[in-house]
Design a protein around this motif. Structure first.
Motif, short mmCIF file in Angstrom:
data_model
loop_
_atom_site.label_atom_id
_atom_site.label_comp_id
_atom_site.label_asym_id
_atom_site.label_seq_id
_atom_site.Cartn_x
_atom_site.Cartn_y
_atom_site.Cartn_z
N ALA A 7 8.48 -9.68 -3.52
CA ALA A 7 7.39 -10.09 -4.53
C ALA A 7 7.58 -9.04 -5.77
O ALA A 7 7.20 -9.54 -6.79
N PHE A 8 8.12 -7.81 -5.59
CA PHE A 8 8.20 -6.90 -6.82
C PHE A 8 9.60 -6.45 -7.01
O PHE A 8 9.86 -5.50 -7.94
N VAL A 9 10.50 -7.31 -6.94
CA VAL A 9 11.76 -7.23 -7.62
C VAL A 9 11.76 -7.64 -9.23
O VAL A 9 11.30 -8.59 -9.52
N ILE A 10 12.32 -6.83 -10.10
CA ILE A 10 12.09 -6.98 -11.50
C ILE A 10 13.41 -8.01 -11.82
O ILE A 10 14.54 -7.45 -11.44
N PRO A 11 13.43 -9.09 -12.40
CA PRO A 11 14.34 -10.03 -12.73
C PRO A 11 15.26 -9.23 -13.46
O PRO A 11 14.99 -8.63 -14.21
N ALA A 12 16.81 -9.65 -13.30
CA ALA A 12 17.88 -8.81 -13.86
C ALA A 12 17.72 -9.07 -15.42
O ALA A 12 17.97 -8.06 -16.21
N ASP A 13 17.28 -10.08 -15.90
CA ASP A 13 17.39 -10.68 -17.44
C ASP A 13 15.97 -9.95 -18.17
O ASP A 13 16.27 -9.79 -19.56
N ILE A 14 15.23 -9.16 -17.37
CA ILE A 14 14.35 -8.46 -18.13
C ILE A 14 14.23 -6.89 -17.81
O ILE A 14 13.28 -6.18 -18.26
N LEU A 26 0.88 -1.09 0.02
CA LEU A 26 0.02 0.02 -0.11
C LEU A 26 0.65 1.17 0.00
O LEU A 26 0.59 2.49 -0.59
N ALA A 27 1.97 1.05 0.58
CA ALA A 27 2.71 2.50 0.74
C ALA A 27 3.47 2.86 -0.59
O ALA A 27 3.74 3.84 -0.90
N ASN A 28 3.79 2.03 -1.48
CA ASN A 28 4.20 2.18 -2.89
C ASN A 28 3.33 1.93 -4.06
O ASN A 28 4.05 2.15 -5.26
N GLY A 29 2.38 1.35 -3.75
CA GLY A 29 1.24 1.11 -4.78
C GLY A 29 1.89 0.18 -5.83
O GLY A 29 1.64 0.15 -7.03
N ARG A 30 2.14 -1.10 -5.13
CA ARG A 30 2.54 -2.50 -5.86
C ARG A 30 1.62 -3.43 -5.39
O ARG A 30 1.23 -3.61 -4.12
N ALA A 31 1.34 -4.56 -6.14
CA ALA A 31 0.56 -5.66 -5.82
C ALA A 31 0.99 -6.71 -6.63
O ALA A 31 1.42 -6.64 -7.73
N ARG A 84 11.30 -0.49 -21.26
CA ARG A 84 10.18 -0.39 -22.54
C ARG A 84 8.96 -0.15 -22.04
O ARG A 84 8.11 0.23 -22.38
N ALA A 85 8.54 -1.25 -21.02
CA ALA A 85 7.21 -1.45 -20.48
C ALA A 85 6.77 -0.23 -19.48
O ALA A 85 5.63 0.28 -19.68
N ALA A 86 7.94 0.17 -18.94
CA ALA A 86 7.60 1.67 -18.21
C ALA A 86 7.41 2.82 -18.91
O ALA A 86 6.70 3.65 -18.63
N ALA A 87 7.94 2.93 -20.19
CA ALA A 87 7.92 4.11 -21.21
C ALA A 87 6.21 4.10 -21.51
O ALA A 87 5.93 5.26 -22.05
N GLY A 88 5.68 2.92 -21.47
CA GLY A 88 4.19 2.81 -21.96
C GLY A 88 4.04 2.19 -23.15
O GLY A 88 4.59 2.07 -24.25
N ASP A 89 2.75 1.61 -23.07
CA ASP A 89 2.33 0.81 -24.29
C ASP A 89 3.08 -0.12 -25.07
O ASP A 89 3.72 -0.31 -26.20
N TYR A 90 3.86 -1.11 -24.06
CA TYR A 90 4.68 -2.13 -24.44
C TYR A 90 4.40 -3.62 -24.14
O TYR A 90 3.87 -3.61 -22.84
N THR A 97 4.67 -3.58 -10.43
CA THR A 97 5.68 -2.96 -9.72
C THR A 97 6.02 -1.73 -9.97
O THR A 97 5.40 -1.10 -10.83
N ARG A 98 7.15 -1.25 -9.99
CA ARG A 98 7.52 0.17 -10.20
C ARG A 98 9.02 0.13 -10.65
O ARG A 98 9.95 -0.47 -9.88
N LEU A 99 9.24 0.95 -11.74
CA LEU A 99 10.68 1.28 -12.31
C LEU A 99 11.18 2.51 -11.80
O LEU A 99 10.48 3.31 -12.72
N GLY A 100 11.58 3.11 -10.67
CA GLY A 100 11.65 4.29 -10.55
C GLY A 100 10.13 4.83 -10.04
O GLY A 100 9.70 4.22 -9.10
N ASP A 101 9.60 5.85 -10.55
CA ASP A 101 8.29 6.34 -10.32
C ASP A 101 7.38 5.83 -11.35
O ASP A 101 6.21 6.27 -11.39
N ARG A 102 7.86 4.97 -12.06
CA ARG A 102 6.79 4.49 -13.30
C ARG A 102 6.32 2.95 -13.04
O ARG A 102 7.36 2.13 -12.69
N PRO A 103 5.06 2.62 -13.29
CA PRO A 103 4.49 1.30 -12.92
C PRO A 103 5.06 0.31 -14.02
O PRO A 103 5.07 0.76 -15.26
N VAL A 104 5.20 -0.87 -13.73
CA VAL A 104 5.58 -1.83 -14.57
C VAL A 104 4.84 -2.94 -14.24
O VAL A 104 4.58 -3.43 -13.26
N GLY A 105 4.51 -3.88 -15.49
CA GLY A 105 3.66 -5.16 -15.12
C GLY A 105 4.75 -6.27 -15.36
O GLY A 105 5.74 -6.09 -16.39
#
Length: 504
Positions: free
Chosen positions: A268-275, A87-92, A281-287, A112-120
């Motif tokens: 649960a919200f760590v982005i794997p290094a290989d992606i 809830l504190a960082n808007g991740r699920a 690209r996903a954080a930049a939108g429409d990917y 999750t988030r990459l910096g201030d941008r959401p990522v799926g």
């Protein structure tokens, strides 16, 4: 003296008008919400919840996986469920096994988030882990998307009622789940209307009602019911959740444990290094990961993470067979087609069957003006999907309709439909008898002898069984000379693969 008494009475009346609870034994809606929060452990403790890790098992009904178009929904069993909400960082995140006999799959969906941008992120058994823009996350868990965990969890709803419910109106009396409850209507900061229901004896929330906009169902009145409250540290939290949408069962879960502010939650919200590059690209939108691969002259497979399409080139336009998974995937496919085939709009989009994971992008294709080709036996199911209102938030089709912009229509055919132009043809064949779903549609390009089908056979991935046998029998019955198979799942392979698979 009389004048002074009158002034005092007028002052009290004014105070009562401004603050209901100051002049009545009946608590205001906000005070009732405060009482509920107190019963759960207190406002300070509840506001101090930063993360929740909830583990349990349950069911999911609204999967859009009926064996026959129009039949009642099949119910999937959810096991090994772990839901993590930050809830504190808007991740699920949602991690679970789904069993829709005979189909079984392990799935893990994250926002999750990459910096201030959401990522799926999507992790599915037997497939590569991918990063997508959040709108591209698809889920068969308790919720339609991990994003619902952020807005529909009881901590957020209860605190929202305390913040926004009326302090000048009493809580109402209304039945909820078969018993009388105190009702607390309020509007969230994001503009959603919610009604929280509280047990007048225990003061604990019984549930809430609101409008959900589902990817496929559209706008549906949603009822979230809570039960089986247990102490978790200094909080009292419900361990059973039942969700109904549009008057129908949607999902339910019994939690075996709920951990509050667990140190392991951020894992649960760590982005794997290989992606990482893909996540940028996903954080930049429409990917979403999607490529157009040539299968034969004028025929391409739109190869995606798990659900693919066939693209057929005509002299003046393009035709797409199947718009699966999500609206975002169709949006990315449209962009690829514009880049590689400039000046050729997507004129037709064919539906193979109305399962939600294979029709998730159909509304977007209609929004850009494509005619949606539907076999007669699928008409009712597809009409419900295309006509459903979407307001919170509106999808592209709903937004264009609201703006009175032209959109594509649904065209219904019976058994066979042929599109021909400039020497290129696309033939659609509806058939019954498939153990997966009926009616089913397969698509055939006679000039290249290419056949596309979904869910019956996975080219390049082996398989077999009754579905492959029935597919082969149908192709032979129609006397179609096929050289190449394209799969809605899997890749591209020779027809001989299907023959071998059907013989196993």
């Amino acid at each position: 003296m009389a004048s002074t008494t009158l002034k005092v009475r007028i002052g009290i009346a004014t105070l009562c008008a401004l603050t209901f609870s100051a002049c009545s034994n009946t608590p205001s809606a906000r005070q009732t919400a405060r009482d509920a929060v107190t019963a759960m452990g207190g406002a300070e403790k509840l506001a101090g919840v930063q993360t929740l890790i909830m583990k349990g098992a349950g069911t999911r009904a609204a999967l859009g996986q009926a064996v026959k178009a129009g039949d009642p929904e099949r119910v999937g069993e959810l096991t090994n469920v772990t839901e993590t909400v930050d809830l504190a960082n808007g991740r699920a995140a949602m991690d679970y096994d789904i069993n829709l006999n005979p189909f079984m799959q392990h799935r893990h969906e994250v926002i999750t988030r990459l910096g201030d941008r959401p990522v799926g992120i999507e992790m599915t058994s037997g497939r590569d882990t991918i990063a997508v823009s959040p709108e591209g996350v698809f889920s068969w868990g308790v919720y339609n998307s991990p994003e619902f965990l952020l807005r529909r969890n009881l901590v957020t709803v209860a605190l929202g009622a305390v913040e926004s419910a009326s302090d000048s109106q009493p809580a109402g009396d209304k039945e909820f789940g078969g018993k009388m409850a105190k009702s607390i209507p309020f509007t969230t900061k994001s503009g959603e209307d919610v009604t929280l229901y509280v047990d007048p004896q225990t003061k604990l929330p019984l549930g809430f009602e609101t409008l959900d906009t589902e990817t496929m169902l559209g706008d549906v009145q949603a009822v979230y019911a809570f039960d089986d409250y247990k102490a978790e540290g200094e909080l009292t939290l419900p361990h059973r959740l039942t969700i109904r949408k549009g008057g129908n069962d949607y999902s339910s879960i019994q939690y075996a444990s709920i951990a509050v502010n667990e140190a392991a939650a951020p894992e649960a919200f760590v982005i794997p290094a290989d992606i990482t590059k893909e996540a940028e690209r996903a954080a930049a939108g429409d990917y979403v990961p999607l490529t157009l691969n040539k299968a034969a002259d004028g025929v391409y497979q739109a190869l995606a993470f798990s659900h693919n399409s066939m693209v057929v080139e005509f002299p003046e336009f393009m035709a797409v067979v199947e718009a699966p998974y999500t609206e975002l995937q169709s949006k990315v496919l449209e962009r690829l087609i514009k880049e590689q085939f400039p000046g050729k709009p997507i004129k037709y989009v064919a539906v193979t069957h109305p399962h939600y994971d294979h029709t998730g992008g159909v509304r977007y294709m209609a929004a850009i003006g494509a005619t949606i080709l539907v076999e007669k036996g699928q008409e009712a199911a597809m009409k419900a999907i295309l006509d459903a209102p979407h307001t919170k938030p509106p999808d592209t089709l709903a937004a264009r309709r609201a703006a009175s912009e032209p959109v594509g229509a649904m065209e219904v055919f019976s058994e066979k439909k042929v599109i021909s132009d400039g020497g290129q043809s696309l033939e659609l064949y509806g058939f019954t008898g498939s153990p997966h779903v009926e009616p089913m549609v397969m698509a055939y390009v006679p000039r290249s002898r290419v056949l596309f089908q979904s869910d019956l056979f996975f080219p390049g991935a082996g398989g077999g069984g009754p579905a492959a046998e029935q597919l082969l029998a149908t192709i032979r019955k129609l006397n179609l000379p096929v050289n190449t198979m394209i799969g809605g799942h899997g890749g591209v392979g020779p027809f001989s693969e299907l023959v071998q698979a059907a013989s196993r």
